[in-house]
Design an enzyme around this catalytic site. Structure first.
Site: not given
Length: 304
Positions: A187, A279, A276, A194
């Site tokens: 990130h 993500h 995830e 996200d």
């Protein structure tokens, strides 16, 4: 009013703006060293005392010590400036996250991304709107200071205020070993986001109330915190293997929702992190090796 007597010619001060002349109160001038000081003939001891005092004040000056906040490079933009229709629920500016408090570096609830990633999200949103959905982002660019905050929190094994929701089945001592927390995050490079899907018309999300009862992130959707998103099988930031995008236990509508999100974004250059479902990283990244630390705030991308 204190009268001032200039000692220019004997003293010079300095700060970040350069050099300047010094003025001392006449009373101070007369009392230093127990003897009068004049413009023309101050004692050497008086000069030394005044000079040392001035240097100490100058060194401690906030003006001399202050460092300007870093700003984002021109390749970064606010997502809202590219597509204002994408819903934003920036969790780390609030207490509703696994740390339980607003995270360091998140000054305002604004999604910041590199321009190519933001434009690709705009294309995805255009496709999804036609199908009756909207994207909703939870987190975008993340400053390194926020990652450092996560690391400090993970090392404090006594702080489990949000365990019941975000990691109910994981021992906190395992967060590093199991890969849930790391000292660097994609990130921070600016092209990772996200996000989830919201069925239109979107319902408003009620505010989280710190201290309210927490439900496990993998509980049935009707029991989890109501954040207006479609059912993905777990909530956002759920530290559990059920969050793995292709976990075989997630079937039916939940699996279909994950596949819709992954399919639309994948076709536009976003790679999903297998662990995830929320993500995604835009490829190729403009800054594949740089971890930024400017704050999440509108001023960081002002004028971009």
């Amino acid at each position: 009013m204190e009268q001032w007597e200039s000692l220019a010619g004997f003293f010079v001060g300095a700060d970040t703006r350069g050099l300047y002349r010094i003025a001392l109160p006449r009373r101070v001038v007369e009392l230093i060293d127990g003897e009068p000081m004049t413009r023309l003939a101050p004692s050497p001891r008086a000069l030394a005392i005044a000079a040392v005092t001035l240097l100490a004040v100058t060194a401690a000056s906030p003006t001399a010590q202050a460092k300007p906040e870093p700003k984002a490079p021109g390749e970064f933009v606010s997502l809202r400036s590219v597509d204002p229709s994408i819903i934003q629920e920036m969790r780390y500016t609030t207490a509703h996250n696994f740390v339980g408090v607003p995270v360091d570096g998140y000054r305002q609830p604004v999604c910041i991304l590199t321009r190519p990633a933001a434009k690709a999200l705009h294309e995805a949103q255009t496709k999804l709107l036609r199908r009756g959905y909207s994207l909703k982002v939870y987190d975008c660019y993340r400053p390194q200071r926020a990652v450092d905050h996560f690391v400090r929190w993970a090392k404090d094994l006594d702080d489990e205020a949000m365990k019941a929701e975000f990691y109910p089945s994981v021992d906190k001592s395992r967060l590093f070993a199991d890969g849930y927390i790391a000292e660097k995050s994609g990130h921070s490079r600016g092209s990772t986001v996200d996000l989830t899907l919201v069925k239109l018309p979107a319902k408003a999300t009620r505010p989280y109330v710190p201290g309210e009862p927490l439900a496990p992130c993998y509980a049935p959707k009707t029991e989890r915190f109501p954040d207006s998103s479609v059912d993905m099988g777990t909530g956002y930031d759920c530290f559990d293997t059920l969050s793995h995008t292709e976990d075989p236990r997630v079937q039916g509508v939940q699996r279909a929702n994950r596949q819709l999100l992954k399919g639309v974004l994948g076709a536009l250059g976003f790679a999903n992190l297998a662990e995830e479902w929320w993500h995604f990283t835009y490829k190729p990244e403009p800054f594949p090796d740089t971890y930024f630390d400017f704050p999440v705030a509108r001023r960081s991308v002002a004028g971009h």
